[in-house]
Design an enzyme around this catalytic site. Structure first.
Site, PDB file in Angstrom:
ATOM      1  N   CYS A   1       3.039   0.234  -0.709  1.00  0.00           N
ATOM      2  CA  CYS A   1       2.272  -1.018  -0.626  1.00  0.00           C
ATOM      3  C   CYS A   1       3.217  -2.215  -0.568  1.00  0.00           C
ATOM      4  O   CYS A   1       3.895  -2.424   0.429  1.00  0.00           O
ATOM      5  CB  CYS A   1       1.265  -1.117  -1.763  1.00  0.00           C
ATOM      6  SG  CYS A   1       0.044  -2.414  -1.492  1.00  0.00           S
TER       7      CYS A   1
ATOM      8  N   HIS B   1      -1.824   3.501  -0.734  1.00  0.00           N
ATOM      9  CA  HIS B   1      -1.403   3.953  -2.056  1.00  0.00           C
ATOM     10  C   HIS B   1      -1.573   5.464  -2.156  1.00  0.00           C
ATOM     11  O   HIS B   1      -2.660   5.932  -2.494  1.00  0.00           O
ATOM     12  CB  HIS B   1      -2.262   3.282  -3.133  1.00  0.00           C
ATOM     13  CG  HIS B   1      -1.931   1.850  -3.354  1.00  0.00           C
ATOM     14  ND1 HIS B   1      -0.933   1.437  -4.187  1.00  0.00           N
ATOM     15  CD2 HIS B   1      -2.464   0.713  -2.825  1.00  0.00           C
ATOM     16  CE1 HIS B   1      -0.856   0.115  -4.191  1.00  0.00           C
ATOM     17  NE2 HIS B   1      -1.780  -0.352  -3.358  1.00  0.00           N
TER      18      HIS B   1
ATOM     19  N   GLU C   1      -0.595   7.364  -4.444  1.00  0.00           N
ATOM     20  CA  GLU C   1      -0.899   7.729  -5.839  1.00  0.00           C
ATOM     21  C   GLU C   1      -2.357   7.490  -6.186  1.00  0.00           C
ATOM     22  O   GLU C   1      -2.818   7.868  -7.265  1.00  0.00           O
ATOM     23  CB  GLU C   1       0.027   6.957  -6.791  1.00  0.00           C
ATOM     24  CG  GLU C   1      -0.323   5.491  -7.043  1.00  0.00           C
ATOM     25  CD  GLU C   1       0.075   4.537  -5.900  1.00  0.00           C
ATOM     26  OE1 GLU C   1       0.505   5.019  -4.832  1.00  0.00           O
ATOM     27  OE2 GLU C   1      -0.071   3.317  -6.099  1.00  0.00           O
TER      28      GLU C   1
END
Lengths: 262, 207
Positions: free
Chosen positions: B80, B184, B186
């Site tokens: 990001c 993202h 994650e």
């Protein structure tokens, strides 16, 4: 293209997960972590967690649950973010940039401001400058008066502000908010469907995403919310009281011709 | 072992948790010394461009990163804001210099009128170049995005993934050992965890 989102909203009160009605009645549902594990397994789009505790008291029934430190919402955030591989918005009782940073560093992707945003609008701008607008969600609680007009309330629906929801949303965007979480106090917990006029007015007043909430009783209500102008549809109670609530919601949205992540 | 850079901007806990869930040893590095022993370095980030660069600089990371990643070839993954900071200049809240490892500018995402910015949510990323990062994911996958700015690289050949939000924008880049994603991983459930696993699998084993 960008898909519309379907979001469970979890309410935390004094360390326990609760359901809410009209912002005033709260029934305990139980452990705040187990629900998140379930949602993670279901691979839901996103999660919003709001701590609606009005004080720091904690419920003694927390002893029933196997998680320590439940009286500390930040310990709950730690536990939630360990099992949550999806976007997490955290809100409730955030009054400073330091408190925003604390939550973001513990695993929240976005924070929501509600009462504090109205009382100290500059907080929106400060947060956006430090964390980016995309991390600042302004949560708006609307109440519809008998004459049909709507007004923003804060402090858990107890204090009138004089703001019209669409005006306040526009102002919040101008100050740096990246998203609006829109709740309706009189629809909360009723299952009668979203306040569609409210969604349409706020969506028209802003160019940032609007997350609709409050009132979902049937999965078809999600479709109405998107059609009224919401970029994402959230609900609380339906996620707790229906089986396979993610699949059911997604299926209804897809049937309504809405592009979602399956 | 991998090092996750703590420069006061990150959702680093989420990144740390994701690697832990994958069984990959990770440490959070709050200073440049923490990067030296790591086999790879992750630069996460939620925040504004200018603050990000200022914090990296103030905490002494930039010199060490130049040494380890640019000169030494240590694998680097930006997430990001960690992708955006690779650019030469950013225009969020004024103009700021970036790391400049992937020459280009970071501009506000300009989309057709009906679309809302920030670009928040799940969107498909098309993999436009083969990259080990996307092994096993096919030609495209849905990931979670949340951003208002995008990197426009000077050399389009660095772009490995493209996302369509009314306009096509850079979703992922790679230049040698330096790769990054605008989305993202994650926060992108299975597809995202696969990206992190793929990145870690390619790290030198001796470390």
């Amino acid at each position: 293209m960008l898909k519309k989102r379907l979001i469970p909203l979890l309410l935390l009160q004094n360390g326990l997960l609760v359901r809410s009605e009209s912002f005033s009645i709260h029934q305990v549902l139980g452990n705040p972590i187990h629900e998140v594990e379930r949602f993670n397994q279901w691979s839901v789009d996103e999660l919003i967690y709001i701590d609606i505790s009005q004080d720091d008291a904690c419920d003694l029934r927390r002893d029933d649950h196997k998680i320590r430190g439940l009286n500390d919402p930040l310990a709950i955030l730690d536990a939630v973010s360990r099992t949550c591989f999806m976007p997490l918005t955290w809100g409730g009782r955030i009054r400073s940039v330091a408190e925003m940073r604390e939550r973001i560093s513990r695993g929240a992707d976005k924070i929501t401001l509600n009462s504090a945003a109205v009382k100290t609008p500059d907080l929106i701008t400060q947060g956006a400058q430090v964390f980016g607008s995309q991390a600042i969600v302004v949560s708006i609680d609307s109440r519809r008066h008998a004459d049909g007009t709507r007004e923003v309330f804060i402090d858990g629906g107890r204090t009138a502000t004089g703001w019209k929801p669409d005006d306040w949303a526009r102002e919040a965007q101008r100050l740096g908010a990246g998203e609006i979480l829109l709740q309706s106090i009189e629809r909360d917990g009723t299952g009668e469907g979203y306040d569609l006029e409210l969604i349409a007015a706020v969506a028209a007043a802003t160019s940032i995403p609007v997350i609709a909430c409050s009132g979902v009783g049937r999965y078809e209500h999600y479709v109405d919310g998107i059609r009224a102008g919401a970029s994402a549809v959230a609900a609380a109670n339906i996620w707790h009281f229906k089986e396979l609530s993610d699949r059911g919601g997604k299926r209804a949205l897809a049937k309504g011709g809405i592009d979602i992540r399956l | 072992m991998i090092a996750i850079i703590d420069y006061g901007m990150g959702n680093l806990r989420s990144v740390f948790n994701a690697f832990q869930a994958l069984g990959i040893e990770a440490v959070i590095a709050d200073g440049p010394a923490g990067l030296r022993e790591a086999a790879g370095v992750v630069l996460p980030g939620v925040g504004a461009f200018g603050d990000g660069m200022r914090n990296l600089c103030e905490r002494g990371f930039i010199e060490e990163l130049e040494k380890q990643v640019v000169a030494g070839g240590k694998p680097f993954l930006g997430l990001c804001l960690g992708l955006q900071l690779l650019g030469t200049r950013g225009f969020e809240h004024g103009e700021n210099a970036g790391l400049g490892w992937i020459p280009g500018v970071v501009n506000r995402l300009v989309v057709p009128d009906a679309l809302r910015v920030p670009h928040i949510g799940w969107n498909d990323t098309r993999f436009v170049k083969p990259d080990a990062l996307f092994d096993g994911l096919g030609a495209a996958a849905a990931f979670y995005f949340v951003h208002s700015f995008v990197l426009v690289p000077d050399d389009p050949a660095v772009i490995t993934g493209v996302c369509d939000y009314g306009v096509d924008f850079t979703a992922s880049v790679r230049r040698d050992n330096i790769c990054a994603t605008q989305f993202h991983p994650e926060k992108s459930h299975k597809a995202g965890l696969a990206v992190l696993r793929n990145w870690a699998a390619a790290l030198p084993k001796s470390c």
